[in-house]
Design an enzyme around this catalytic site. Sequence first.
Site, PDB file in Angstrom:
ATOM      1  CG  HIS A 194      20.593 -31.236 -17.043  1.00  0.00           C
ATOM      2  ND1 HIS A 194      21.711 -30.239 -16.331  1.00  0.00           N
ATOM      3  CD2 HIS A 194      20.747 -32.265 -16.135  1.00  0.00           C
ATOM      4  CE1 HIS A 194      22.310 -31.109 -15.500  1.00  0.00           C
ATOM      5  NE2 HIS A 194      21.839 -31.832 -15.255  1.00  0.00           N
ATOM      6  CG  LEU A 213     -18.859  37.411  13.538  1.00  0.00           C
ATOM      7  CD1 LEU A 213     -18.963  38.613  14.363  1.00  0.00           C
ATOM      8  CD2 LEU A 213     -17.631  36.698  13.250  1.00  0.00           C
TER       9      LEU A 213
END
Length: 609
Positions: A292, A602
Amino acid sequence: MSDQTASKPSINSWLEDELYQQYLNDRKAVDESWKTIFETNGGSKPTTGNGIAATVPVAPKSAIVTQPAPAIQAGPAEQLVALRGAAARIAENMQASLSVPTATSQRSIPVKVIDENRRILNHHRALAGKGKLSYTHIIGWAIVKALKDVPAINNAYVENGGEAYRVLRSQIAIGIAVDVAGKDGTRSLMVPNIKNAGGMNFAQYADAFDDIVKRARAAKLGLPDFTGTTISLTNPGTVGTVASVPRLMPGQGAIIATGTIDYPAEYQGVTDEMRTMLGLSKVMNVTCTYDHRVIQGAESGAFLGRLQALLQGEDNFYDRIFADLRVPYHPVKWEPDRHTSLPGAGGSGRTAEIAKEAAVLQLINAYRVRGHLIADLDPLGTEPSYHAELDPATYGLTIWDLDREFLTGNLGQEISDGALSLERATLRQILETLRQTYCAKIGCEYMNIQHPEQKRWLQQHMEPKANAWPLDRETRVRILERLMEAEGFEHFLHARFVGQKRFSLEGGETAMAILDEILELAAHGNVHEIVVGMAHRGRLTVLANLVGKAMTQIFSEFEGNVDPDSTQGSGDVKYHLGSSGIRRTTSGRDITVSVAPNPSHLEAVDPVV
């Protein structure tokens, strides 16, 4: 009269005493940081305090008058036990705390938002194999953020040269109280701190939090972990304390304490169904005990108000946490309940309830259609992003609906008789089931299928177990063996044939475990032969570890010793070749496995097979 500088006691002073005694018995028994301090002080014990020294007058020996302490007699049913070591130091600390003029502010905070967002975070972290976040993680982070708006709570009081000073701190070192069990069963409280917590994001803070807790419980904390604490958080609520006013040690401005989480006393006798219908939240009492001399009541009250606002989701508090942890959901926020109706009531309330039932069914369908978009599928760590159609808020569902039951349609129903069916479930259960099934480590896009029975079959096999099937130890070992075989083979090729063209399986080793399981299931179903068609990548691993092609033959092809009768060209011809072999499964059945040739870049694989 002379002056002497002395450090004030701290909450961790008992630990210093214990470590010092360990140091005297065995200098290798303490952490290097403590050992250095003890040796620097010539073998004497220091006091860490909070990094603030105070000047106190000390009388010369000639002026000291010693009087004998009055004798204390124990009663017939009493026993005097001297306080030694940690217990004596704790008593000393508590005596020192009496010199701090404190006051305490208190606030009761609803925890509904904290609880639901923590559930979402931990559910997501569990799916990613990460540890859980506690309430203390989140509350501690809210304290750090609230201090940026009310920085006075981070200050401290100190005296020097007979004058009083306010210590203004630019950094936050938040102390986290850790309950530690001793070898003799006694429990002690350690309060290490997270340095510069205000300069971190939540992910960094959570890692630092977990680190100090882990090291505290393993007795691996060093002296720096305790020094410089500016504010502390203690959580006596874990042992059922409703509210607490802890002692404040010199050198620190405030200590925050959280109580147990529960419904207010007046609602603890109400049924869960009634609390859910009324939209009641559990609460938690939070206290701020402050010095305080440097902190005023208005500042403490403002701090607790800011803390509550953040914990209820204001200023994108949880949004930033979710972003830092890369969680692909939006957090829930505090908002009023919408359109609840009492049992037997009709009118607009009943209409709103019907609308919510429809909204839940929409949400279930959205996860089946879009859930894969936020699934955790990228092994490189790219995190999925938020999708609005998977957010309950999009459909008008609020935080208060999570505990309410809704119709689920056919969610979670199995084919087998007597299986669990989620005909009615809470929204939370529904969301956790959907997120586990469609947004975890498996993503599935199937709602475009035109045949309802096929879609239903998939749902019945995924949703009841939420795509999480426990594996027995034998299966887990077999998966590990397949992964190790693939890894070992690829690593050998990489190290032995440097510079050779390689179409490795690296990054896709799990495919070997999947192919192995397919063979096991096929053999169990009396399949006699399997023909595999595949491209170049991973072909050699499959030939070696699945088909059983001789390693010597594969390695000789890397050396250029190609079969002269081959008509498939040269160069990377080893990636064109196929092979056949017989594989014995774990069930003892033999199955023929063939990998078809792929002679041209391919040609598609399917026509070849």
